[in-house]
Design a protein around this motif. Structure first.
Motif, mmCIF file in Angstrom:
data_model
loop_
_atom_site.group_PDB
_atom_site.id
_atom_site.type_symbol
_atom_site.label_atom_id
_atom_site.label_comp_id
_atom_site.label_asym_id
_atom_site.label_seq_id
_atom_site.Cartn_x
_atom_site.Cartn_y
_atom_site.Cartn_z
ATOM 1 N N PHE A 123 9.366 -4.359 1.503
ATOM 2 C CA PHE A 123 10.430 -3.478 1.986
ATOM 3 C C PHE A 123 11.798 -3.848 1.421
ATOM 4 O O PHE A 123 12.705 -3.022 1.397
ATOM 5 N N PHE A 124 11.921 -5.082 0.941
ATOM 6 C CA PHE A 124 13.212 -5.533 0.414
ATOM 7 C C PHE A 124 13.141 -5.869 -1.075
ATOM 8 O O PHE A 124 13.869 -6.720 -1.574
ATOM 9 N N SER A 125 12.217 -5.184 -1.755
ATOM 10 C CA SER A 125 12.116 -5.205 -3.219
ATOM 11 C C SER A 125 11.857 -6.592 -3.795
ATOM 12 O O SER A 125 12.214 -6.878 -4.943
ATOM 13 N N LYS A 126 11.217 -7.447 -3.016
ATOM 14 C CA LYS A 126 10.855 -8.770 -3.530
ATOM 15 C C LYS A 126 9.476 -8.713 -4.179
ATOM 16 O O LYS A 126 8.632 -7.901 -3.812
ATOM 17 N N GLU A 127 9.254 -9.580 -5.133
ATOM 18 C CA GLU A 127 7.982 -9.583 -5.850
ATOM 19 C C GLU A 127 6.858 -10.081 -4.950
ATOM 20 O O GLU A 127 7.003 -11.075 -4.237
ATOM 21 N N VAL A 128 5.752 -9.376 -4.982
ATOM 22 C CA VAL A 128 4.602 -9.695 -4.133
ATOM 23 C C VAL A 128 3.342 -9.757 -4.986
ATOM 24 O O VAL A 128 3.138 -8.925 -5.871
ATOM 25 N N GLU A 129 2.510 -10.737 -4.723
ATOM 26 C CA GLU A 129 1.230 -10.867 -5.418
ATOM 27 C C GLU A 129 0.119 -10.851 -4.374
ATOM 28 O O GLU A 129 0.045 -11.743 -3.525
ATOM 29 N N PRO A 130 -0.745 -9.838 -4.364
ATOM 30 C CA PRO A 130 -1.800 -9.748 -3.351
ATOM 31 C C PRO A 130 -2.779 -10.925 -3.402
ATOM 32 O O PRO A 130 -2.982 -11.546 -4.454
ATOM 33 N N VAL A 131 -3.372 -11.213 -2.245
ATOM 34 C CA VAL A 131 -4.387 -12.255 -2.123
ATOM 35 C C VAL A 131 -5.766 -11.627 -2.271
ATOM 36 O O VAL A 131 -6.047 -10.595 -1.653
ATOM 37 N N GLU A 132 -6.621 -12.226 -3.076
ATOM 38 C CA GLU A 132 -7.996 -11.735 -3.166
ATOM 39 C C GLU A 132 -8.786 -12.315 -1.992
ATOM 40 O O GLU A 132 -9.048 -13.517 -1.942
ATOM 41 N N VAL A 133 -9.154 -11.464 -1.041
ATOM 42 C CA VAL A 133 -9.808 -11.925 0.179
ATOM 43 C C VAL A 133 -11.330 -11.775 0.122
ATOM 44 O O VAL A 133 -12.049 -12.402 0.896
ATOM 45 N N ARG A 134 -11.801 -10.923 -0.769
ATOM 46 C CA ARG A 134 -13.223 -10.775 -1.062
ATOM 47 C C ARG A 134 -13.300 -10.335 -2.520
ATOM 48 O O ARG A 134 -12.300 -9.985 -3.126
ATOM 49 N N LEU A 191 -11.529 -7.148 -3.576
ATOM 50 C CA LEU A 191 -10.742 -6.691 -2.427
ATOM 51 C C LEU A 191 -9.529 -7.590 -2.240
ATOM 52 O O LEU A 191 -9.661 -8.806 -2.091
ATOM 53 N N PHE A 192 -8.348 -6.971 -2.227
ATOM 54 C CA PHE A 192 -7.092 -7.718 -2.177
ATOM 55 C C PHE A 192 -6.275 -7.300 -0.954
ATOM 56 O O PHE A 192 -6.422 -6.190 -0.447
ATOM 57 N N LEU A 193 -5.406 -8.198 -0.519
ATOM 58 C CA LEU A 193 -4.613 -7.956 0.686
ATOM 59 C C LEU A 193 -3.162 -8.379 0.483
ATOM 60 O O LEU A 193 -2.887 -9.437 -0.083
ATOM 61 N N ILE A 194 -2.250 -7.544 0.978
ATOM 62 C CA ILE A 194 -0.863 -7.960 1.159
ATOM 63 C C ILE A 194 -0.661 -8.125 2.659
ATOM 64 O O ILE A 194 -0.698 -7.132 3.406
ATOM 65 N N PRO A 195 -0.485 -9.362 3.145
ATOM 66 C CA PRO A 195 -0.353 -9.601 4.593
ATOM 67 C C PRO A 195 0.962 -9.058 5.130
ATOM 68 O O PRO A 195 1.898 -8.776 4.376
ATOM 69 N N SER A 196 1.035 -8.949 6.436
ATOM 70 C CA SER A 196 2.154 -8.244 7.056
ATOM 71 C C SER A 196 3.487 -8.990 6.997
ATOM 72 O O SER A 196 4.532 -8.386 6.723
ATOM 73 N N GLY A 197 3.500 -10.285 7.300
ATOM 74 C CA GLY A 197 4.777 -10.974 7.469
ATOM 75 C C GLY A 197 5.383 -10.600 8.814
ATOM 76 O O GLY A 197 4.753 -9.944 9.646
ATOM 77 N N ASP A 198 6.611 -10.986 9.049
ATOM 78 C CA ASP A 198 7.280 -10.705 10.322
ATOM 79 C C ASP A 198 7.977 -9.347 10.254
ATOM 80 O O ASP A 198 9.098 -9.234 9.760
ATOM 81 N N LEU A 199 7.307 -8.328 10.782
ATOM 82 C CA LEU A 199 7.841 -6.963 10.719
ATOM 83 C C LEU A 199 8.554 -6.545 12.008
ATOM 84 O O LEU A 199 8.964 -5.402 12.139
ATOM 85 N N SER A 200 8.688 -7.478 12.942
ATOM 86 C CA SER A 200 9.372 -7.146 14.190
ATOM 87 C C SER A 200 10.845 -6.851 13.908
ATOM 88 O O SER A 200 11.485 -7.496 13.080
ATOM 89 N N GLY A 201 11.381 -5.860 14.568
ATOM 90 C CA GLY A 201 12.784 -5.502 14.378
ATOM 91 C C GLY A 201 13.090 -4.833 13.058
ATOM 92 O O GLY A 201 14.242 -4.795 12.622
ATOM 93 N N MET A 202 12.053 -4.270 12.405
ATOM 94 C CA MET A 202 12.261 -3.664 11.097
ATOM 95 C C MET A 202 13.233 -2.484 11.154
ATOM 96 O O MET A 202 13.981 -2.232 10.198
ATOM 97 N N GLU A 203 13.242 -1.762 12.267
ATOM 98 C CA GLU A 203 14.170 -0.633 12.413
ATOM 99 C C GLU A 203 15.613 -1.086 12.176
ATOM 100 O O GLU A 203 16.386 -0.427 11.495
#
Length: 257
Positions: free
Chosen positions: A63-74, A77-89
């Motif tokens: 959401f803040f244009s930072k570089e992200v590299e997905p994790v291969e979980v299977r 199959l890859f995942l980008i985990p959530s992080g702390d999304l509380s208070g995103m509004e």
């Protein structure tokens, strides 16, 4: 590449479980990406034992244009985990074009993955709006109970509002998925009749996810239903659903060409 969001403002309808197992089915043949934008992080928690095996960043970072590299979980199959999304509004109040931040971040993955599935929060907030604006398709999982109708109505009205406002003119309701279905119960049959009376029968997936204890067992052991018990009713239902979903996506893509 196709991007599909799974949404429902009501919790406990099998949204996260469906996201995981649809992605697992798609990953059998194609590189598939899971994105967790739910602050509850249930999808992320299902794979947290894999985070030390590579990957970098979270959906919060996206959401803040930072570089992200997905994790291969299977495999595949890859995942980008959530992080702390509380208070995103609050965090996004000063961002320009804040409805399209996720869409912009996903663009960099368009040549890397055939399918992307987004697990959305059980609320109609800026995060859900971002997911819909980033998506080609939406799936609405709904539990076969007496409170289902209002939830479906709310979701369809919300999607139509965003489409009509021009936020995403091309968003398509891929289907409504009935979960926790028990054919022997009168309430389940009544719910199906109610869908018909509301004119939603054509939007329903032919596959319904039956109530099955193995689905909960898979959640507890942090496995897909196919890993937990491939011979279970749950695995059979999700395998059929996966085939139906991917066939619908393929047909819609061919029509758009």
């Amino acid at each position: 590449m196709s991007v599909t969001s799974l949404i429902n403002r009501k919790g406990g309808v099998g949204k996260t479980t469906t996201t995981i197992n649809l992605a697992a089915q798609a990953a059998i043949k194609k590189r598939t990406l899971l994105i967790d934008v739910d602050p509850q992080s249930n999808l992320t928690a299902q794979f947290d034992d894999r985070f030390e095996e590579g990957g970098r960043g979270t959906t919060y970072d996206m959401f803040f244009s930072k570089e992200v590299e997905p994790v291969e979980v299977r495999d595949n199959l890859f995942l980008i985990p959530s992080g702390d999304l509380s208070g995103m509004e609050v965090h996004l109040q000063t961002q320009i074009n804040r409805e399209y931040l996720l869409k912009k971040a996903i663009e960099r993955f368009k040549d890397e993955y055939e399918y992307i599935f987004i697990d959305c929060p059980p609320s109609l907030n800026i995060i859900t709006i971002n997911a819909i604006c980033a998506s080609d398709y939406v799936i609405i999982p709904v539990q076969a109970d007496s409170f289902s109708m209002q939830g479906v109505t709310d979701m369809i009205e919300f999607i139509n509002m965003l489409r009509n406002a021009g936020a995403n003119s091309y968003i398509t309701l891929l289907g409504i998925l009935v979960t926790h279905y028990e054919d022997r119960l009168k309430i389940s049959k009544n719910i199906m009749a109610e869908f018909d009376r509301n004119g939603w029968s054509d939007a329903l997936f032919k596959t319904m996810i039956r109530t099955n204890t193995d689905i909960k067992g898979a959640q507890f052991e942090k496995k897909t239903i196919f890993e937990f018990n491939r011979k279970s009713h749950g695995a059979n239902d999700y395998a059929k659903l996966g085939q139906e979903v991917l066939k619908k996506i393929k047909n819609l893509q061919l029509k758009a060409v």
